[in-house]
Design a protein around this motif. Structure first.
Motif, mmCIF file in Angstrom:
data_model
loop_
_atom_site.group_PDB
_atom_site.id
_atom_site.type_symbol
_atom_site.label_atom_id
_atom_site.label_comp_id
_atom_site.label_asym_id
_atom_site.label_seq_id
_atom_site.Cartn_x
_atom_site.Cartn_y
_atom_site.Cartn_z
ATOM 1 N N ALA A 8 0.811 -1.243 -0.549
ATOM 2 C CA ALA A 8 -0.188 -0.089 -0.105
ATOM 3 C C ALA A 8 0.734 1.339 -0.366
ATOM 4 N N GLY A 9 1.904 1.348 -0.927
ATOM 5 C CA GLY A 9 2.477 2.407 -1.525
ATOM 6 C C GLY A 9 3.501 2.785 -0.079
ATOM 7 N N ARG A 10 4.139 2.017 1.401
ATOM 8 C CA ARG A 10 5.161 1.965 2.331
ATOM 9 C C ARG A 10 5.907 0.975 2.495
ATOM 10 N N MET A 11 6.660 1.549 3.194
ATOM 11 C CA MET A 11 7.516 0.265 3.001
ATOM 12 C C MET A 11 7.464 -0.727 4.605
ATOM 13 N N ARG A 12 6.966 -1.883 4.369
ATOM 14 C CA ARG A 12 6.516 -2.357 5.750
ATOM 15 C C ARG A 12 7.470 -3.056 6.356
ATOM 16 N N ALA A 13 8.851 -3.662 5.787
ATOM 17 C CA ALA A 13 10.080 -3.981 6.387
ATOM 18 C C ALA A 13 10.986 -3.772 5.554
ATOM 19 N N GLU A 14 12.298 -3.857 6.145
ATOM 20 C CA GLU A 14 13.808 -3.795 5.383
ATOM 21 C C GLU A 14 14.440 -4.205 6.080
ATOM 22 N N GLY A 15 15.759 -5.114 5.305
ATOM 23 C CA GLY A 15 16.630 -5.395 6.626
ATOM 24 C C GLY A 15 17.558 -6.722 5.730
ATOM 25 N N THR A 16 18.482 -6.911 6.041
ATOM 26 C CA THR A 16 18.575 -8.656 5.603
ATOM 27 C C THR A 16 18.416 -9.319 5.409
ATOM 28 N N VAL A 17 17.946 -10.032 4.517
ATOM 29 C CA VAL A 17 17.203 -11.757 4.494
ATOM 30 C C VAL A 17 17.467 -12.148 5.725
ATOM 31 N N ASP A 18 18.594 -12.093 6.526
ATOM 32 C CA ASP A 18 19.210 -13.371 7.907
ATOM 33 C C ASP A 18 18.360 -12.245 8.557
ATOM 34 N N GLU A 19 17.978 -11.073 8.620
ATOM 35 C CA GLU A 19 18.039 -9.920 9.947
ATOM 36 C C GLU A 19 15.688 -10.059 9.710
ATOM 37 N N LEU A 20 15.755 -10.429 8.775
ATOM 38 C CA LEU A 20 14.354 -10.465 8.047
ATOM 39 C C LEU A 20 13.811 -12.094 8.536
ATOM 40 N N ARG A 21 14.350 -12.936 8.123
ATOM 41 C CA ARG A 21 13.984 -14.180 8.557
ATOM 42 C C ARG A 21 14.019 -14.452 10.286
ATOM 43 N N ASP A 22 15.063 -13.743 10.708
ATOM 44 C CA ASP A 22 15.143 -13.793 12.486
ATOM 45 C C ASP A 22 13.895 -13.119 13.276
ATOM 46 N N THR A 23 13.371 -12.575 11.915
ATOM 47 C CA THR A 23 11.692 -11.526 12.641
ATOM 48 C C THR A 23 11.095 -12.287 12.946
ATOM 49 N N GLY A 24 11.137 -13.880 12.139
ATOM 50 C CA GLY A 24 9.672 -15.171 11.536
ATOM 51 C C GLY A 24 9.815 -15.717 12.651
ATOM 52 N N GLU A 25 8.731 -16.830 12.868
ATOM 53 C CA GLU A 25 8.990 -17.944 14.036
ATOM 54 C C GLU A 25 9.329 -19.043 13.457
ATOM 55 N N ASP A 26 10.112 -19.776 13.917
ATOM 56 C CA ASP A 26 10.883 -20.803 13.371
ATOM 57 C C ASP A 26 9.877 -22.182 13.964
ATOM 58 N N THR A 27 10.060 -22.799 12.883
ATOM 59 C CA THR A 27 8.837 -24.596 13.482
ATOM 60 C C THR A 27 9.917 -25.214 13.714
ATOM 61 N N TYR A 28 9.331 -26.380 14.091
ATOM 62 C CA TYR A 28 10.269 -27.657 14.667
ATOM 63 C C TYR A 28 9.075 -28.508 14.052
ATOM 64 N N GLU A 29 9.939 -29.509 13.218
ATOM 65 C CA GLU A 29 8.729 -30.708 12.797
ATOM 66 C C GLU A 29 9.805 -31.821 13.495
ATOM 67 N N VAL A 30 8.669 -32.857 13.985
ATOM 68 C CA VAL A 30 8.923 -33.840 14.652
ATOM 69 C C VAL A 30 8.332 -35.538 14.538
ATOM 70 N N HIS A 31 9.291 -36.313 14.678
ATOM 71 C CA HIS A 31 8.293 -37.477 13.834
ATOM 72 C C HIS A 31 9.005 -38.241 15.180
ATOM 73 N N VAL A 32 7.583 -38.704 15.430
ATOM 74 C CA VAL A 32 8.065 -39.251 16.900
ATOM 75 C C VAL A 32 6.964 -40.141 17.382
ATOM 76 N N ASP A 33 6.920 -42.041 17.232
ATOM 77 C CA ASP A 33 6.486 -42.737 17.199
ATOM 78 C C ASP A 33 5.651 -42.204 18.810
ATOM 79 N N ALA A 34 4.520 -42.291 19.312
ATOM 80 C CA ALA A 34 4.876 -41.705 20.471
ATOM 81 C C ALA A 34 2.695 -41.110 20.192
ATOM 82 N N SER A 35 1.298 -41.243 20.928
ATOM 83 C CA SER A 35 0.579 -40.727 21.220
ATOM 84 C C SER A 35 -0.290 -40.271 22.101
#
Length: 302
Positions: free
Chosen positions: A210-237
């Protein structure tokens, strides 16, 4: 040729069309030797910003500077521009029109001819110099358009969707050319919807909406602002992760689960792994950092 360092500065430019605000105080700087990715949805203001920088349209307020000085008609001639709407002459011969464009930018005939030959060789088009542009494939026409932006050896490169419609080989050729130009000290600004390319090529990224700068930085800086996701495959109920503070299951299927951790939670990846091992055999565990496309969706959503 090594270029003198001259940052391209977009300083608070605004543009309205009636009731529509195309740009609202857009500001960023592209430094010498830097590849800057300018990303946003259609209508976000990317092309308008570039056209103002080139003097194609005027801003209502704000300023564009090169090397600390406001851009003039003369200094704009030192910009290499690749518009989204390609604008070469389809019935003219490739080499002749590149030399002609270099002459329009003030290059003498002999260096203009030499530069044309050099670029066509780099782009793998030496054998097509005497062909009409329209006889080339769309990908090769795109390469010629890039050559047109480079033929006068510009001090700044501004490219609007340069990778649109290119096959993988042509993408690699164009990427190498942009990296080479940045290595010579040229500020390179390009817009693209291909966020994987932006993530791979760019030193810094600006996300606009919408005509505005919403986020700016290096790719690593921008990625650090997001949530990490953990994928786990475990035999458990059952909810084996239930006692972990701030851990949320956000996806998965069967014994494979995807988790995020709330900001501020003391839970670490090792805590998740230890708990999973206590619940059953763990066949797979990985931490996924958000990529640029994930962040883009988060930044531009209403």
């Amino acid at each position: 040729m090594t270029h003198s360092p001259s940052p391209l500065v977009i300083d608070g430019i605004s543009k309205r069309y009636g009731d529509l605000t195309a740009l609202d105080g857009m500001s960023f700087t592209v430094h010498p030797g830097e590849i800057y990715g300018f990303v946003g949805s259609n209508g976000a203001g990317k092309s308008t910003t570039m056209r103002i920088a080139l003097g194609v349209i005027s801003a209502d307020s704000g300023e564009v500077r090169l090397g600390g000085r406001p851009l003039t008609e003369s200094s704009r001639r030192r910009i290499g521009y690749m518009p989204e709407e390609r604008g070469l002459y389809p019935k003219e011969r490739v080499g002749a029109q590149l030399t002609y464009l270099a002459r329009l930018h003030g290059v003498d005939k002999r260096p203009a001819t030499s530069r044309t030959s050099e670029l066509l060789e780099q782009l793998g088009l030496s054998d097509r110099a005497n062909d009409q542009l329209e006889s080339l494939s769309l990908g090769n026409q795109q390469r010629v358009q890039l050559a047109a932006a480079l033929v006068h050896d510009p001090d700044v490169l501004v490219l609007d969707e340069p990778f649109s419609g290119l096959d993988p080989v042509a993408v690699n050729v164009m990427s190498d050319m942009l990296v080479e130009r940045a290595g010579a000290g040229v500020p390179v600004l390009f817009s693209s919807h291909q966020l994987d390319l932006v993530q791979r090529l760019c030193h810094r990224v600006g996300i606009v909406a919408a005509g505005r700068m919403r986020a700016e930085g290096t790719v690593d800086e921008l990625r650090d602002t997001g949530e990490d996701t953990y994928e786990v495959h475990v035999d458990a109920s059952g909810d084996w992760w239930g006692d972990l503070s701030g851990v949320r299951r956000v996806g998965g299927d069967g014994t494979v689960s995807l988790f995020t951790v709330d900001p501020g939670s003391p839970t670490t990846d090792q805590d998740i792994l230890r708990t999973a091992l206590g619940a059953g055999p763990v066949h797979h565990f990985t931490r996924r950092r958000p990529d640029l496309s994930d962040l883009f969706q988060e930044v531009v959503k209403p």
